[in-house]
Motif scaffolding. Sequence first.
Motif, PDB file in Angstrom:
ATOM      1  N   PRO A  89       0.379  -8.174  -1.181  1.00  0.00           N
ATOM      2  CA  PRO A  89       1.249  -7.317  -0.409  1.00  0.00           C
ATOM      3  C   PRO A  89       2.502  -7.504  -0.830  1.00  0.00           C
ATOM      4  O   PRO A  89       3.353  -7.316  -0.122  1.00  0.00           O
ATOM      5  CB  PRO A  89       0.790  -8.154   1.141  1.00  0.00           C
ATOM      6  CG  PRO A  89      -0.696  -8.282   0.828  1.00  0.00           C
ATOM      7  CD  PRO A  89      -0.974  -8.823  -0.484  1.00  0.00           C
ATOM      8  N   ARG A 139      -3.327   2.279   4.443  1.00  0.00           N
ATOM      9  CA  ARG A 139      -2.297   2.181   4.699  1.00  0.00           C
ATOM     10  C   ARG A 139      -1.619   2.207   5.269  1.00  0.00           C
ATOM     11  O   ARG A 139      -0.002   1.512   5.434  1.00  0.00           O
ATOM     12  CB  ARG A 139      -1.488   2.323   2.656  1.00  0.00           C
ATOM     13  CG  ARG A 139      -2.822   1.839   1.490  1.00  0.00           C
ATOM     14  CD  ARG A 139      -2.106   0.636   1.096  1.00  0.00           C
ATOM     15  NE  ARG A 139      -2.972   0.093  -0.170  1.00  0.00           N
ATOM     16  CZ  ARG A 139      -3.681  -1.543   0.115  1.00  0.00           C
ATOM     17  NH1 ARG A 139      -3.296  -2.403   0.883  1.00  0.00           N
ATOM     18  NH2 ARG A 139      -4.617  -1.382  -0.603  1.00  0.00           N
ATOM     19  N   ASP A 142      -0.037  -1.451   6.568  1.00  0.00           N
ATOM     20  CA  ASP A 142       0.841  -1.812   6.248  1.00  0.00           C
ATOM     21  C   ASP A 142       2.217  -1.605   5.757  1.00  0.00           C
ATOM     22  O   ASP A 142       3.119  -2.189   5.581  1.00  0.00           O
ATOM     23  CB  ASP A 142      -0.188  -1.500   4.440  1.00  0.00           C
ATOM     24  CG  ASP A 142       0.676  -2.505   3.275  1.00  0.00           C
ATOM     25  OD1 ASP A 142       1.271  -3.783   3.713  1.00  0.00           O
ATOM     26  OD2 ASP A 142       0.315  -2.160   2.611  1.00  0.00           O
ATOM     27  N   ARG A 146       5.581  -3.703   6.332  1.00  0.00           N
ATOM     28  CA  ARG A 146       6.321  -3.160   5.491  1.00  0.00           C
ATOM     29  C   ARG A 146       7.794  -3.470   6.089  1.00  0.00           C
ATOM     30  O   ARG A 146       9.017  -4.197   5.424  1.00  0.00           O
ATOM     31  CB  ARG A 146       6.167  -3.303   3.492  1.00  0.00           C
ATOM     32  CG  ARG A 146       5.057  -3.806   3.368  1.00  0.00           C
ATOM     33  CD  ARG A 146       4.891  -2.720   1.986  1.00  0.00           C
ATOM     34  NE  ARG A 146       3.152  -3.903   1.057  1.00  0.00           N
ATOM     35  CZ  ARG A 146       3.866  -4.009   0.139  1.00  0.00           C
ATOM     36  NH1 ARG A 146       4.823  -3.977  -0.843  1.00  0.00           N
ATOM     37  NH2 ARG A 146       2.454  -5.006  -0.547  1.00  0.00           N
TER      38      ARG A 146
END
Length: 329
Positions: A89, A139, A142, A146
């Motif tokens: 990641p 995702r 995520d 991020r």
Amino acid sequence: MAAQLSITRAVKQRVIFLVLDKVQLLDLAGPAQVFSMAASYGAPYSLHFCASSSEVRSAQGLFLGQLEPLLPVSADDLVIIAGVMLEQPAQPLVDEETRSWLLDAYQKGTRIASICSGAMVLGEAGLLDGRRCTTHWFRIADLQQRYPLAHVVEGVLYVSDRGITTSAGIASGIDMALSIVEQQHGPHLTAAVARLLVIYLRRNGSHSQQSVYLEYRNHLHSGVHQVQNWLAEHATAAVSLEQLAQVANMSVRSLSRAFKEATGLTPVQYQQRLRLEIAANLFQNSDLSIEAISARCGFEDARHFRRLWQRQFGTSPATTRKKQATSFA
């Protein structure tokens, strides 16, 4: 069929695929196939596959070689970023050269689109800050973690915001590519491409009306498909059931029954939907009066056109046109 399609853009548009290490093959191949088939129908697309190195290895282990270098871009180009396998990641997805290239493309007004984890690349370049975006459902969390300044949208196939389009990934990259072709060259060409791909265009939640050229096709009756194809090519013409029956090589009675069973519409109703779609496109792309649009779409009476439009969309043609003008302003 291709010779009868109306292509509005005369100058070649470059579709530049950014091919990154561990690229997902379907994310790359699906949209590429859409633009390649559109080009075979006469759409002025030229495809380019670029990377900061001449060879990369896909996530599936296939090596892709003889890639073009990162090309200088302009506002006339379209850049597409295919998704990649995410292993660590915190690991950067692109090198500084590629990141600078993307920023330069954005600053020049180049349209940019991503498939699946390609959105992470845009986030890494700082291009998702304050922008609505999406990615593969796996995702979503995520992406938000991020890039907390991005407005991540769940439950959609693709979303566009100020020149950047992101898609949910895998097959939805094909849907996104079809939507771009439709925006640039209309639903007729898009329908032809979708039929060859055996794909029927899906929309995200912000699009409530699907293209009639692509709807009513989820059946296996070849005769009805033939009539639908013929009507798509002759939407504005006066036509009889006898003519359509000849196209399908069926009796009038058999065609009427089969068409209704396959689509839920009569052939006349289907042609009317086609004409309304043509009218919708003319609303966006011309200054013609409603009466002139009605005549151009094959309606003998503008009042009949208005009644059909009201029945189908729940509002008048004039109101619809005003809303479209506001949304495209």
